[in-house]
Design a protein around this motif. Structure first.
Motif, PDB file in Angstrom:
ATOM      1  N   SER A 346       0.808  -1.222   0.000  1.00 25.71           N
ATOM      2  CA  SER A 346       0.000   0.000   0.000  1.00 25.71           C
ATOM      3  C   SER A 346       0.839   1.269   0.000  1.00 25.71           C
ATOM      4  O   SER A 346       0.320   2.362  -0.204  1.00 25.71           O
ATOM      5  CB  SER A 346      -0.927   0.001   1.229  1.00 25.71           C
ATOM      6  N   SER A 347       2.140   1.143   0.230  1.00 24.07           N
ATOM      7  CA  SER A 347       2.987   2.330   0.328  1.00 24.07           C
ATOM      8  C   SER A 347       3.251   2.923  -1.053  1.00 24.07           C
ATOM      9  O   SER A 347       3.259   2.233  -2.064  1.00 24.07           O
ATOM     10  CB  SER A 347       4.319   1.981   1.000  1.00 24.07           C
ATOM     11  N   MET A 348       3.455   4.246  -1.068  1.00 23.62           N
ATOM     12  CA  MET A 348       3.699   4.979  -2.301  1.00 23.62           C
ATOM     13  C   MET A 348       5.158   5.406  -2.368  1.00 23.62           C
ATOM     14  O   MET A 348       5.743   5.847  -1.369  1.00 23.62           O
ATOM     15  CB  MET A 348       2.797   6.211  -2.369  1.00 23.62           C
ATOM     16  N   GLU A 349       5.748   5.288  -3.547  1.00 22.94           N
ATOM     17  CA  GLU A 349       7.123   5.747  -3.760  1.00 22.94           C
ATOM     18  C   GLU A 349       7.184   7.274  -3.786  1.00 22.94           C
ATOM     19  O   GLU A 349       8.227   7.870  -3.518  1.00 22.94           O
ATOM     20  CB  GLU A 349       7.657   5.201  -5.085  1.00 22.94           C
ATOM     21  N   TYR A 350       6.052   7.871  -4.113  1.00 20.30           N
ATOM     22  CA  TYR A 350       5.998   9.329  -4.271  1.00 20.30           C
ATOM     23  C   TYR A 350       4.544   9.741  -4.126  1.00 20.30           C
ATOM     24  O   TYR A 350       3.636   9.032  -4.577  1.00 20.30           O
ATOM     25  CB  TYR A 350       6.529   9.717  -5.650  1.00 20.30           C
ATOM     26  N   SER A 351       4.295  10.865  -3.486  1.00 18.33           N
ATOM     27  CA  SER A 351       2.932  11.385  -3.395  1.00 18.33           C
ATOM     28  C   SER A 351       3.018  12.885  -3.179  1.00 18.33           C
ATOM     29  O   SER A 351       3.721  13.348  -2.260  1.00 18.33           O
ATOM     30  CB  SER A 351       2.171  10.714  -2.249  1.00 18.33           C
ATOM     31  N   LYS A 352       2.315  13.644  -4.037  1.00 12.95           N
ATOM     32  CA  LYS A 352       2.484  15.102  -4.007  1.00 12.95           C
ATOM     33  C   LYS A 352       1.212  15.775  -4.517  1.00 12.95           C
ATOM     34  O   LYS A 352       0.602  15.342  -5.496  1.00 12.95           O
ATOM     35  CB  LYS A 352       3.678  15.484  -4.899  1.00 12.95           C
ATOM     36  N   LEU A 353       0.834  16.857  -3.844  1.00  9.33           N
ATOM     37  CA  LEU A 353      -0.279  17.684  -4.294  1.00  9.33           C
ATOM     38  C   LEU A 353       0.274  18.743  -5.231  1.00  9.33           C
ATOM     39  O   LEU A 353       1.181  19.502  -4.858  1.00  9.33           O
ATOM     40  CB  LEU A 353      -0.954  18.340  -3.089  1.00  9.33           C
ATOM     41  N   LEU A 354      -0.256  18.789  -6.455  1.00  9.83           N
ATOM     42  CA  LEU A 354       0.276  19.681  -7.488  1.00  9.83           C
ATOM     43  C   LEU A 354      -0.797  20.665  -7.949  1.00  9.83           C
ATOM     44  O   LEU A 354      -1.966  20.286  -8.097  1.00  9.83           O
ATOM     45  CB  LEU A 354       0.771  18.871  -8.685  1.00  9.83           C
ATOM     46  N   TYR A 355      -0.382  21.886  -8.202  1.00  6.24           N
ATOM     47  CA  TYR A 355      -1.296  22.896  -8.731  1.00  6.24           C
ATOM     48  C   TYR A 355      -0.999  23.095 -10.220  1.00  6.24           C
ATOM     49  O   TYR A 355       0.149  23.356 -10.610  1.00  6.24           O
ATOM     50  CB  TYR A 355      -1.141  24.216  -7.975  1.00  6.24           C
ATOM     51  N   VAL A 356      -2.028  22.974 -11.039  1.00 11.96           N
ATOM     52  CA  VAL A 356      -1.879  23.128 -12.484  1.00 11.96           C
ATOM     53  C   VAL A 356      -3.056  23.938 -13.016  1.00 11.96           C
ATOM     54  O   VAL A 356      -4.089  24.083 -12.353  1.00 11.96           O
ATOM     55  CB  VAL A 356      -1.843  21.757 -13.211  1.00 11.96           C
ATOM     56  N   ARG A 357      -2.919  24.448 -14.232  1.00 13.45           N
ATOM     57  CA  ARG A 357      -4.014  25.187 -14.850  1.00 13.45           C
ATOM     58  C   ARG A 357      -5.162  24.240 -15.172  1.00 13.45           C
ATOM     59  O   ARG A 357      -4.957  23.092 -15.576  1.00 13.45           O
ATOM     60  CB  ARG A 357      -3.551  25.853 -16.151  1.00 13.45           C
TER      61      ARG A 357
END
Length: 438
Positions: A346-357
């Motif tokens: 269940s673990s993630m190698e990467y997780s990030k909240l991103l802001y895009v148009r």
């Protein structure tokens, strides 16, 4: 899996008034013509890879811009049949089984003579590739490429009226019997449909012994049953998904050309509704859809004579916006959660909240993530006939040997069927890039 389109599974409603197959007019006729124009514009787009399937779609249309079709065929020829000794020839990578098969079908759809030396060489090259694929199936249980490309190869040789090694055919029949036309443990409707078209073509050729013809008839029936079993729950007129429905209908209508017209009209209405909702943006699925809307299938390639074809005045060349992307209608930003998952945990190698148009593609989201150097996110792509395909994330590459690929998931577990260039994430969506087996 360059030939397979990671395209989005979408829902459609049957229109209240079915389209009559021989009476498509008004807005629906203009809609179909708009698809032809999209394909024509793609032939002049230097940012799109040369795609023999686009030429097939144009040739199996009832409307033509013959000058542009001829120009595009010449572009294809320069890539697939460069002159010996040229720099293009020395640098050109050998095409895959499926790509070479599509090119041969494109030549056949243009009434090319396959008794010329250059075209005989193409046939020999495809036979050699199929022989290697067949041997790999014997050793590993699956071809070097995949059964979709293998099916295209058999179909291509059949439509050029070439006798095919019985063992090559039997490997394809056996794969259908053993339910090997699958992807990620789900039936590949595309593969079933193309294999079914190949089985039908081989039966029509009457070039094979009785025992093999019987196997082909049984395999054809099995393909039909498999397609019926893969109707989408709640949407029985969608076969697999909206995109695979095009190829499935090519097979089903080739199998039963005088089938119920009301049923056909209903399918046409569903597909046209998808076009109206702008779900068909990529040239590859458009090239498979267009023949269906013109009541044709790949077997009709053998019936083309290329004589007395008429130009369609409304298809006078109108250049498109080269390399243009999706028009962004809003200037506001949205946030998209992007995660990377490797393995079954269940673990993630990467997780990030991103802001895009708003209106950004998934590819734009990945580029935004890569710009953030603090998170050590990287990705790589390769160009396929359907656009850019994700091949590596955070240095972890998809592997043909290990039969892995980067699957695009909308959380919690909905696979995306559109590619990274075509899928437009919505506000607050969570997209997971998962290394999966195929």
């Amino acid at each position: 899996m360059g030939h397979r389109w990671l395209l989005c599974l979408l829902s459609f409603q049957v229109l209240s008034v079915p389209v009559q197959l021989d009476d498509i007019h008004g807005d629906d006729a203009l809609l179909i013509q708009s698809l032809t124009l999209k394909l024509l514009r793609s032939t002049d787009d230097p940012y799109k890879p040369l795609n023999p399937s686009v030429h097939l779609g144009l040739r199996l249309s009832r409307e033509h811009n013959l000058e542009k079709e001829a120009q595009y065929l010449q572009k294809l020829r320069e890539v697939f049949q460069p002159t010996l000794g040229s720099s293009t020839h020395s640098d050109q990578e050998e095409p895959s089984t499926g790509l070479l098969a599509l090119y041969i079908l494109a030549l056949r759809a243009s009434c090319e003579d396959f008794n010329t030396h250059p075209n005989r060489r193409l046939i020999s090259q495809l036979k050699h590739l199929l022989h290697e694929e067949k041997q790999h199936i014997g050793l590993k249980g699956f071809p070097i490429s995949n059964f979709y490309q293998y099916s295209l190869g058999v179909l291509s040789l059949c439509l050029t009226q070439k006798v095919i090694d019985h063992h090559v055919i039997e490997k394809l029949v056996h794969a259908q019997e053993e339910d090997k036309f699958s992807h990620n443990q789900h039936t590949s409707v595309d593969t079933e449909a193309v294999a079914g078209l190949a089985f039908l073509c081989l039966q029509h050729s009457n070039l094979y012994p009785a025992f093999l013809m019987e196997k082909l008839r049984n395999a054809t029936i099995a393909v039909k049953e498999k397609l019926v079993q893969n109707q989408t729950p709640g949407e029985p007129d969608i076969l697999g998904n909206i995109y695979s429905t095009s190829l499935a209908l090519q097979f089903l209508w080739a199998l039963e050309p005088n089938d119920n017209e009301a049923e056909r009209s209903k399918f046409i209405s569903i597909l046209l509704n998808g076009v109206k909702k702008e779900h068909f943006k990529n040239p590859m699925p458009i090239s498979q859809l267009l023949p269906v809307l013109h009541h044709k299938n790949y077997l009709d390639i053998a019936k083309l004579n290329c004589k007395d074809e008429q130009e369609t005045p409304s298809l006078d060349w109108v250049p498109g916006s080269r390399g243009s992307k999706v028009n962004v209608l809003e200037d506001d930003e949205i946030f998209v959660w992007l995660s990377v998952k490797v393995g079954t945990g269940s673990s993630m190698e990467y997780s990030k909240l991103l802001y895009v148009r708003s209106g950004s593609s998934l590819l734009d989201v990945l580029r935004t993530a890569q710009k953030d150097k603090s998170q050590d996110f990287t990705f790589e792509t390769k160009v396929t006939l359907s656009g850019k395909m994700l091949t590596a994330v955070k240095g972890i590459e998809a592997s043909g040997t290990e039969r892995t690929y980067w699957q695009l998931i909308k959380a919690p577990d909905t696979p995306l069927l559109e590619g990274i260039e075509d899928y437009i994430p919505k506000k607050n969506e969570h997209i997971i890039l998962r290394l999966a087996k195929w």
